[in-house]
Design a protein around this motif. Structure first.
Motif, PDB file in Angstrom:
ATOM      1  N   GLU A  21      44.706  80.894 -35.617  1.00 37.32           N
ATOM      2  CA  GLU A  21      45.531  81.227 -36.799  1.00 37.32           C
ATOM      3  C   GLU A  21      46.108  79.953 -37.430  1.00 37.32           C
ATOM      4  O   GLU A  21      46.496  79.955 -38.591  1.00 37.32           O
ATOM      5  N   LYS A  22      46.145  78.862 -36.694  1.00 36.99           N
ATOM      6  CA  LYS A  22      46.605  77.561 -37.227  1.00 36.99           C
ATOM      7  C   LYS A  22      45.444  76.575 -37.252  1.00 36.99           C
ATOM      8  O   LYS A  22      45.638  75.362 -37.212  1.00 36.99           O
ATOM      9  N   ARG A  23      44.264  77.118 -37.314  1.00 36.40           N
ATOM     10  CA  ARG A  23      43.023  76.325 -37.382  1.00 36.40           C
ATOM     11  C   ARG A  23      42.969  75.281 -36.254  1.00 36.40           C
ATOM     12  O   ARG A  23      42.474  74.184 -36.408  1.00 36.40           O
ATOM     13  N   ALA A  61      41.882  71.374 -36.858  1.00 37.71           N
ATOM     14  CA  ALA A  61      42.340  70.853 -38.157  1.00 37.71           C
ATOM     15  C   ALA A  61      43.193  69.608 -37.970  1.00 37.71           C
ATOM     16  O   ALA A  61      44.023  69.285 -38.827  1.00 37.71           O
ATOM     17  N   MET A  63      46.006  66.893 -36.316  1.00 37.84           N
ATOM     18  CA  MET A  63      47.362  67.020 -35.796  1.00 37.84           C
ATOM     19  C   MET A  63      48.105  68.104 -36.578  1.00 37.84           C
ATOM     20  O   MET A  63      47.844  68.304 -37.771  1.00 37.84           O
ATOM     21  N   ASP A  64      49.018  68.776 -35.879  1.00 38.34           N
ATOM     22  CA  ASP A  64      49.818  69.806 -36.531  1.00 38.34           C
ATOM     23  C   ASP A  64      50.881  69.113 -37.393  1.00 38.34           C
ATOM     24  O   ASP A  64      51.775  68.446 -36.861  1.00 38.34           O
ATOM     25  N   LEU A  65      50.759  69.254 -38.709  1.00 32.05           N
ATOM     26  CA  LEU A  65      51.635  68.492 -39.599  1.00 32.05           C
ATOM     27  C   LEU A  65      53.101  68.909 -39.449  1.00 32.05           C
ATOM     28  O   LEU A  65      53.999  68.101 -39.660  1.00 32.05           O
ATOM     29  N   GLY A 112      43.120  63.669 -36.795  1.00 34.09           N
ATOM     30  CA  GLY A 112      43.356  63.479 -35.365  1.00 34.09           C
ATOM     31  C   GLY A 112      42.257  64.080 -34.506  1.00 34.09           C
ATOM     32  O   GLY A 112      42.073  63.681 -33.351  1.00 34.09           O
ATOM     33  N   SER A 134      41.235  63.237 -43.605  1.00 29.94           N
ATOM     34  CA  SER A 134      42.061  63.714 -44.719  1.00 29.94           C
ATOM     35  C   SER A 134      43.410  63.009 -44.799  1.00 29.94           C
ATOM     36  O   SER A 134      44.215  63.329 -45.677  1.00 29.94           O
ATOM     37  N   TRP A 138      47.101  63.111 -47.721  1.00 27.66           N
ATOM     38  CA  TRP A 138      48.533  63.434 -47.643  1.00 27.66           C
ATOM     39  C   TRP A 138      49.393  62.199 -47.404  1.00 27.66           C
ATOM     40  O   TRP A 138      50.562  62.289 -47.061  1.00 27.66           O
TER      41      TRP A 138
HETATM   42  N1  ACO Z   1      48.904  71.375 -39.294  1.00 27.85           N
HETATM   43  C1  ACO Z   1      49.716  72.432 -39.347  1.00 27.85           C
HETATM   44  N2  ACO Z   1      49.322  73.663 -39.748  1.00 27.85           N
HETATM   45  C2  ACO Z   1      48.050  73.781 -40.115  1.00 27.85           C
HETATM   46  C3  ACO Z   1      47.146  72.726 -40.090  1.00 27.85           C
HETATM   47  C4  ACO Z   1      47.621  71.469 -39.657  1.00 27.85           C
HETATM   48  N3  ACO Z   1      46.834  70.398 -39.547  1.00 27.85           N
HETATM   49  N4  ACO Z   1      45.950  73.161 -40.536  1.00 27.85           N
HETATM   50  C5  ACO Z   1      46.092  74.465 -40.809  1.00 27.85           C
HETATM   51  N5  ACO Z   1      47.369  74.847 -40.571  1.00 27.85           N
HETATM   52  C6  ACO Z   1      47.975  76.158 -40.734  1.00 27.85           C
HETATM   53  C7  ACO Z   1      48.300  76.478 -42.192  1.00 27.85           C
HETATM   54  O1  ACO Z   1      49.543  75.931 -42.554  1.00 27.85           O
HETATM   55  C8  ACO Z   1      48.304  77.978 -42.151  1.00 27.85           C
HETATM   56  O2  ACO Z   1      49.503  78.405 -41.576  1.00 27.85           O
HETATM   57  P1  ACO Z   1      50.247  79.768 -42.115  1.00 27.85           P
HETATM   58  O3  ACO Z   1      49.250  80.874 -41.846  1.00 27.85           O
HETATM   59  O4  ACO Z   1      51.474  79.859 -41.282  1.00 27.85           O
HETATM   60  O5  ACO Z   1      50.468  79.552 -43.578  1.00 27.85           O
HETATM   61  C9  ACO Z   1      47.180  78.309 -41.154  1.00 27.85           C
HETATM   62  O6  ACO Z   1      47.024  77.154 -40.367  1.00 27.85           O
HETATM   63  C10 ACO Z   1      45.874  78.628 -41.806  1.00 27.85           C
HETATM   64  O7  ACO Z   1      45.571  77.563 -42.685  1.00 27.85           O
HETATM   65  P2  ACO Z   1      44.894  77.774 -44.121  1.00 27.85           P
HETATM   66  O8  ACO Z   1      45.083  76.504 -44.859  1.00 27.85           O
HETATM   67  O9  ACO Z   1      45.400  79.014 -44.737  1.00 27.85           O
HETATM   68  O10 ACO Z   1      43.367  77.984 -43.675  1.00 27.85           O
HETATM   69  P3  ACO Z   1      42.012  77.767 -44.515  1.00 27.85           P
HETATM   70  O11 ACO Z   1      40.956  78.344 -43.648  1.00 27.85           O
HETATM   71  O12 ACO Z   1      42.159  78.280 -45.904  1.00 27.85           O
HETATM   72  O13 ACO Z   1      41.821  76.181 -44.621  1.00 27.85           O
HETATM   73  C11 ACO Z   1      41.777  73.969 -43.651  1.00 27.85           C
HETATM   74  C12 ACO Z   1      41.477  75.460 -43.465  1.00 27.85           C
HETATM   75  C13 ACO Z   1      40.871  73.369 -44.730  1.00 27.85           C
HETATM   76  C14 ACO Z   1      41.543  73.338 -42.303  1.00 27.85           C
HETATM   77  C15 ACO Z   1      43.256  73.775 -44.114  1.00 27.85           C
HETATM   78  O14 ACO Z   1      44.103  74.535 -43.252  1.00 27.85           O
HETATM   79  C16 ACO Z   1      43.720  72.349 -44.066  1.00 27.85           C
HETATM   80  O15 ACO Z   1      43.461  71.599 -44.993  1.00 27.85           O
HETATM   81  N6  ACO Z   1      44.413  71.939 -42.963  1.00 27.85           N
HETATM   82  C17 ACO Z   1      44.866  70.587 -42.823  1.00 27.85           C
HETATM   83  C18 ACO Z   1      43.740  69.659 -42.402  1.00 27.85           C
HETATM   84  C19 ACO Z   1      44.268  68.267 -42.258  1.00 27.85           C
HETATM   85  O16 ACO Z   1      44.273  67.518 -43.208  1.00 27.85           O
HETATM   86  N7  ACO Z   1      44.768  67.935 -41.065  1.00 27.85           N
HETATM   87  C20 ACO Z   1      45.459  66.703 -40.813  1.00 27.85           C
HETATM   88  C21 ACO Z   1      44.492  65.608 -40.580  1.00 27.85           C
HETATM   89  S1  ACO Z   1      45.312  64.044 -40.452  1.00 27.85           S
HETATM   90  C22 ACO Z   1      45.815  63.947 -38.858  1.00 27.85           C
HETATM   91  O17 ACO Z   1      45.413  64.715 -38.032  1.00 27.85           O
HETATM   92  C23 ACO Z   1      46.663  62.798 -38.419  1.00 27.85           C
END
Ligand code: ACO
Length: 269
Positions: A21-23, A61, A63-65, A112, A134, A138
């Motif tokens: 649910e949080k990918r 997806a 790290m959890d932002l 991550g 990505s 951000w």
């Molecule tokens: N951190 C925290 N929450 C997240 C993350 C994340 N990285 N990715 C997804 N979620 C959460 C969303 O906030 C959402 O929560 P909610 O249901 O409480 O609103 C839930 O997971 C589902 O996410 P959606 O965006 O609705 O899913 P969708 O299938 O449409 O999109 C995708 C998937 C493309 C992965 C999108 O969620 C996304 O862009 N996530 C962030 C990816 C990212 O850039 N991660 C960080 C990389 S940088 C690093 O790791 C240091």
């Protein structure tokens, strides 16, 4: 429900990120749980190969932002460092894991996520998987090793393009760029990973561990240092399993039951 789940089937440990649910974003809680699971499985004699995959549409997806960044930053430097050491800790454990490891990338892989992707020895993805650095989208640089992963695996031009644009690449391109070994249709993903795991299960486990460590270590060494390291690594492996290679030679030279160029000796003899 646990956020890291696993099952062991025919000597393969199938470990899953389990926050669909949080990918499968990596929160501090997930990182701690993953470390526990890896510790539990590493010297379990029922496990010969570990596969890391994700539940739902994502591998991870990244790290959890919210929980990894915003909430730990609110705790100050101590909180940040603790969260870093918990995530980097399990990726490091996985890089040097006792058992061979395969990333089975079923979907999204961001930022991550490149840490554990690189930690796995081999990586097979579904054609539906998508990969992205990505961070730039951000407003941060690809930290937590992601830049290092990109520069180790990709050409300088591809790494630069990937990190600076934040554009997604599909699994075919990820294979062309050597981020993964290969991309297969989703319906073949588990079968292909199982087939690969079964190949590894037939190999001498001491030699496999020595080999995977050597591949990672020597890439940073001069030729002479590598030569020296490999002599010592082989001698150390022999002290754990002195009979294995002798048995391999025996089956080839004396018994004539296999040819090392074409298959593996029978490790059960
Ligand atoms: N951190 C925290 N929450 C997240 C993350 C994340 N990285 N990715 C997804 N979620 C959460 C969303 O906030 C959402 O929560 P909610 O249901 O409480 O609103 C839930 O997971 C589902 O996410 P959606 O965006 O609705 O899913 P969708 O299938 O449409 O999109 C995708 C998937 C493309 C992965 C999108 O969620 C996304 O862009 N996530 C962030 C990816 C990212 O850039 N991660 C960080 C990389 S940088 C690093 O790791 C240091």
């Amino acid at each position: 429900m646990t956020i890291v789940k696993y099952k062991i089937e025919n000597r393969i440990a199938w470990v899953s990120f389990n926050r669909p649910e949080k990918r499968n974003a990596m929160s501090p809680e997930l990182n701690r749980e993953m470390m526990k699971v890896l510790n539990e499985l590493e010297f379990n004699d029922d496990v010969g190969v570990l596969v890391l995959t994700g539940e739902g549409t994502a591998w991870t997806a990244g790290m959890d932002l919210k929980e990894y960044f915003r909430e730990t930053e609110a705790k100050g430097l101590g909180g940040i460092r603790q969260a870093q050491s918990e995530s980097y800790g399990w990726w490091r454990k996985l890089r040097w894991y006792q058992k061979p490891t395969i990333a089975m990338v079923n979907g999204w892989c961001f930022g991550g996520g490149y840490g554990p992707l690189y930690s796995c020895d081999l990586a097979i993805a579904s054609l539906e998987a998508k990969f992205g650095l990505s961070e730039i989208n951000w407003g941060i640089l690809p930290g937590g090793g992601a830049t290092k992963v990109a520069t180790d695996l990709l050409s300088m031009r591809d790494a630069m393009y990937h990190a600076m644009t934040g554009e997604l690449i599909n699994a075919e391109k990820a294979a062309q760029w050597n981020l993964i070994n290969e991309a297969v249709p989703v319906e073949q993903l588990k079968a292909r990973v199982t087939e690969l795991a079964e190949i590894l299960l037939q190999k001498n486990p001491v030699a496999l561990k020595a080999t995977k460590d050597a591949i990672r270590r020597v890439s940073e060494m001069t030729y002479d240092n590598a030569e020296d390291y490999l002599i010592r690594a082989q001698e150390a492996a022999n002290s754990f399993d002195n009979e294995g290679r002798k048995e391999g030679i025996r089956q080839f030279i004396d018994e004539k039951t296999f040819k090392p160029g074409l298959s593996t000796y029978d490790i059960t003899k």
